[in-house]
Design an enzyme around this catalytic site. Sequence first.
Site, PDB file in Angstrom:
ATOM      1  N   HIS A  58      14.176  -3.005 -87.896  1.00  0.00           N
ATOM      2  CA  HIS A  58      13.037  -2.495 -88.672  1.00  0.00           C
ATOM      3  C   HIS A  58      11.742  -2.667 -87.875  1.00  0.00           C
ATOM      4  O   HIS A  58      10.960  -1.711 -87.717  1.00  0.00           O
ATOM      5  CB  HIS A  58      12.971  -3.256 -89.998  1.00  0.00           C
ATOM      6  N   GLU A  59      11.531  -3.880 -87.372  1.00  0.00           N
ATOM      7  CA  GLU A  59      10.302  -4.144 -86.624  1.00  0.00           C
ATOM      8  C   GLU A  59      10.308  -3.409 -85.284  1.00  0.00           C
ATOM      9  O   GLU A  59       9.263  -2.926 -84.820  1.00  0.00           O
ATOM     10  CB  GLU A  59      10.143  -5.653 -86.398  1.00  0.00           C
ATOM     11  N   HIS A  62       9.139   0.150 -85.735  1.00  0.00           N
ATOM     12  CA  HIS A  62       7.670   0.232 -85.770  1.00  0.00           C
ATOM     13  C   HIS A  62       7.108   0.194 -84.342  1.00  0.00           C
ATOM     14  O   HIS A  62       6.249   1.013 -83.978  1.00  0.00           O
ATOM     15  CB  HIS A  62       7.093  -0.950 -86.547  1.00  0.00           C
TER      16      HIS A  62
END
Length: 265
Positions: A58-59, A62
């Site tokens: 997820h990170e 980004h």
Amino acid sequence: MTTAASRRSDRRISPVFLGIVAVMAVTGWATWTGFAEQPGIAVFLFVTAAWIVSLCLHEYAHARTALHSGDISIGAKGYLTLNPLKYTHALLSIVLPVLFVIMGGIGLPGGAVFIERGRIRGRWRHSLISAAGPLTNVAFAVVCTAPFWLDALDGVPEAFQYALAFLALLQVTAAILNFLPVPGLDGYGVIEPWLSHKARRQMEPLAPFGLLLVFAVLWIPQVNGVFFDAVDAILRVLGIGDLETYCGQDLYRFWQEGSGVCVTR
């Protein structure tokens, strides 16, 4: 030469992340084969490790999207190594989400990586950076549920089915919560570039408290019921019923009295 080497090291996958993946693989194998004497322990370790892997991805999503959008400082911060210890809020990004899974069985949105937004031009790019994280949770949920909606469960041990179902539940809840248009969450980051300057200034003070506000609202029984009804409806579309998610959580929380009521073979 030094610059090139440093750039390669900035993007080299972290041994910490590889270690977490190894735990996921070994405990997934133990869950599948029934090697573990206590299936609940294997399911707990498998789901927890897989959940941490999804938080890292997820990170990473980004960060990678920000890199291609113009923030070339991302690599130097270590965000491209998938190392959970490199994130700006390791407590929010890893520790609290894992604790919430253990205590309540809900996918808590983690803290975001620090992105230098001033380097990025274009509202669409800003929105895409924010959306990239929760879209990773959506992709993870699709992968976890694939055996169910493809009717490919023949030969898949029940314990492993239940573990996948519970992991899918976590991914769906994380995606929904992350996409809420609340300051501090990714959903607000998607729409923020399209708001007026005045509206952004008014909403800015709420960002540190956005997640707390969401959970305060979810504490209301009626809202909580609607939220989990929506989650269950999405999971049913993806081929997962209430029994699978219940048994997955039951096996996961093996330490609780009365756990293990779902018989696996």
